[in-house]
Design a protein around this motif. Structure first.
Motif, PDB file in Angstrom:
ATOM      1  N   THR A 146       4.095 -22.492  43.842  1.00 57.85           N
ATOM      2  CA  THR A 146       2.956 -22.648  44.745  1.00 57.85           C
ATOM      3  C   THR A 146       2.873 -24.083  45.240  1.00 57.85           C
ATOM      4  OG1 THR A 146       1.747 -20.934  43.540  1.00 57.85           O
ATOM      5  CG2 THR A 146       0.464 -22.366  44.990  1.00 57.85           C
ATOM      6  N   PHE A 157      -4.686 -21.074  44.949  1.00 55.15           N
ATOM      7  CA  PHE A 157      -4.417 -19.891  45.756  1.00 55.15           C
ATOM      8  C   PHE A 157      -5.564 -19.685  46.734  1.00 55.15           C
ATOM      9  CE2 PHE A 157      -2.450 -19.202  41.605  1.00 55.15           C
ATOM     10  CZ  PHE A 157      -1.121 -19.067  41.988  1.00 55.15           C
ATOM     11  N   ALA A 170      -0.259 -18.066  49.939  1.00 54.45           N
ATOM     12  CA  ALA A 170      -0.541 -17.902  48.511  1.00 54.45           C
ATOM     13  C   ALA A 170      -1.905 -17.261  48.339  1.00 54.45           C
ATOM     14  CB  ALA A 170      -0.475 -19.246  47.804  1.00 54.45           C
ATOM     15  N   GLY A 172      -4.837 -14.960  46.726  1.00 47.47           N
ATOM     16  CA  GLY A 172      -5.283 -14.856  45.343  1.00 47.47           C
ATOM     17  C   GLY A 172      -6.651 -15.494  45.226  1.00 47.47           C
ATOM     18  N   CYS A 230      -8.944 -18.541  42.676  1.00 43.57           N
ATOM     19  CA  CYS A 230      -9.074 -19.455  41.545  1.00 43.57           C
ATOM     20  C   CYS A 230     -10.552 -19.730  41.307  1.00 43.57           C
ATOM     21  CB  CYS A 230      -8.343 -20.768  41.817  1.00 43.57           C
ATOM     22  SG  CYS A 230      -6.566 -20.609  41.990  1.00 43.57           S
ATOM     23  N   TYR A 284      -7.279 -17.726  37.034  1.00 40.64           N
ATOM     24  CA  TYR A 284      -6.371 -17.605  38.170  1.00 40.64           C
ATOM     25  C   TYR A 284      -6.054 -16.126  38.389  1.00 40.64           C
ATOM     26  CZ  TYR A 284      -5.055 -22.562  38.783  1.00 40.64           C
ATOM     27  OH  TYR A 284      -5.050 -23.906  39.065  1.00 40.64           O
ATOM     28  N   TYR A 313      -3.373 -14.236  40.243  1.00 36.60           N
ATOM     29  CA  TYR A 313      -2.075 -14.477  40.883  1.00 36.60           C
ATOM     30  C   TYR A 313      -1.663 -13.300  41.771  1.00 36.60           C
ATOM     31  CZ  TYR A 313      -1.073 -18.208  37.431  1.00 36.60           C
ATOM     32  OH  TYR A 313      -1.088 -19.354  36.657  1.00 36.60           O
ATOM     33  N   TYR A 318       1.358 -12.519  42.022  1.00 33.57           N
ATOM     34  CA  TYR A 318       2.604 -12.109  41.375  1.00 33.57           C
ATOM     35  C   TYR A 318       2.398 -12.220  39.864  1.00 33.57           C
ATOM     36  CZ  TYR A 318       3.186 -17.183  40.977  1.00 33.57           C
ATOM     37  OH  TYR A 318       2.986 -18.510  40.693  1.00 33.57           O
ATOM     38  N   PRO A 362       3.277 -14.101  36.644  1.00 37.62           N
ATOM     39  CA  PRO A 362       3.876 -15.403  36.370  1.00 37.62           C
ATOM     40  C   PRO A 362       5.110 -15.287  35.458  1.00 37.62           C
ATOM     41  CG  PRO A 362       1.495 -15.487  36.101  1.00 37.62           C
ATOM     42  CD  PRO A 362       1.857 -14.050  36.245  1.00 37.62           C
TER      43      PRO A 362
END
Length: 364
Positions: A59, A106, A125, A127, A129, A195, A197, A199, A201
């Protein structure tokens, strides 16, 4: 506990978790939590770029260079707003709050597709946070919270996992706490983050890949097998009826403790009442021992490992557990990630896991 959603001056969501609103006369609404600051709206600017050689997403969040860095206590942005000073929390006091990070890693574009295609071009990105403040008391660390407050925080983590995991494009939800300047914390107020995500991690992805291979080869769940072996061994630190904390046999960090629920549990929302009730007792005891290890509050990372959102990512294989580790290898000594760790990805530990487990048991 009562949950209320309002908005900050720049449109970010803030969630209030009040333990006794009826008893304390707490009223949360747009009027009582009005944010008086003049803030520009947060514009998501992060990118995902794929490292084809490592097979991992990276990121790029250049806007985070300007985030608040170690302000004095009287300028803390996570303390309540009072005495004419407006902060991220527009109220004179609070129990637990969660809000969208002003400097997110994100973005928050709803409905953005997850990055399934690992091409050479950057992608947004998407998502979310969030910051989670555990208490309005600037000087009270997690280990000195009451059991009731720790239970509230656990419920907040479970709530955020469920809600963020339901957002389009989110594949993994990761609650964690960083504590201490040696860890790299930029704000001293007791808080953690969550977070979401787009994806899975690398670390949980690798664990789940090994778990899939182990299941294929042996017919048993790798996490369950590891927990059973550790519970029967010499590295147990704290054991309750529903949770066990132990130093793993291949600990990477100078002090590293894993905390598992005994019943196979995929994620935080799946915890039952007995597990939720005992967690504050076991975890607070573990933190007290960690702080007593070097007669000082230990800097640490406490990270929840839990199931990914999608079944195809190995959700059924995952087992919820908390990993706590520190970079401090002794009084005044830091374990730096130097050539072997940073350059080759190969950890070399200076401390015997059995010795750390024995010392932590002695500190009961």
């Amino acid at each position: 506990m009562k949950k209320t959603s309002t908005r900050l001056a720049d449109g970010r969501e803030i969630l209030w978790y009040d333990e006794h609103p009826d008893r304390d006369g707490v009223v949360r609404n747009a009027e009582t939590t009005h944010d008086t600051r003049d803030l520009p709206r947060v514009v998501p600017a992060s990118q995902l770029r794929y490292d084809a050689l490592a097979g991992e997403w990276v990121t790029i969040a250049a806007h985070r260079q300007d985030r608040t860095y170690q302000p004095p206590a009287d300028q803390c942005p996570l303390c309540p707003s009072r005495d004419g000073r407006a902060t991220e929390v527009p109220a004179p006091t609070y129990d637990v709050v969660a809000f969208e990070n002003r400097f997110p890693s994100f973005g928050s574009e709803p409905g953005s597709p997850p990055p399934d295609v690992s091409g050479p071009d950057p992608v947004a990105a998407a998502g979310r946070c969030e910051v989670v403040c555990f208490t309005s008391d600037h000087d009270r660390s997690f280990g000195r919270l009451t059991p009731e407050r720790v239970r509230t925080v656990l419920e907040v983590w479970a709530d955020r996992t469920a809600e963020l995991g339901a957002r389009p494009g989110v594949r993994y939800v990761f609650p964690f706490e960083n504590r201490g300047a040696e860890i790299g914390v930029t704000l001293a107020h007791p808080h953690g983050q969550v977070y979401a995500y787009p994806y899975v991690p690398p670390f949980p992805q690798r664990m789940l890949a090994h778990a899939a291979e182990h299941l294929e080869r042996t017919g048993e769940n790798l996490f369950d097998a590891e927990l059973a072996a550790e519970r029967a061994g010499e590295r147990v630190v704290v054991a309750g009826e529903h949770w066990t904390a132990f130093v793993p046999r291949a600990a990477r960090w100078p002090v590293e403790v894993h905390l598992y629920p005994h019943r196979a549990t995929t994620d935080l929302p799946a915890l039952d009442e007995a597990q939720r009730a005992e967690f504050p007792v076991v975890y607070l005891e573990l933190l007290r021992r960690l702080d007593a290890l070097y007669d000082d509050e230990l800097p640490y990372v406490a990270a929840w490992q839990q199931a990914p959102v999608r079944p195809e990512d190995g959700r059924d294989l995952a087992r919820l557990h908390l990993r706590v580790h520190t970079v401090r290898r002794g009084p005044g000594k830091i374990k730096y990630l130097a050539g072997s760790e940073s350059g080759a990805g190969a950890f070399i530990s200076d401390v015997m896991p059995e010795a750390i487990a024995a010392r932590l048991r002695e500190l009961a």
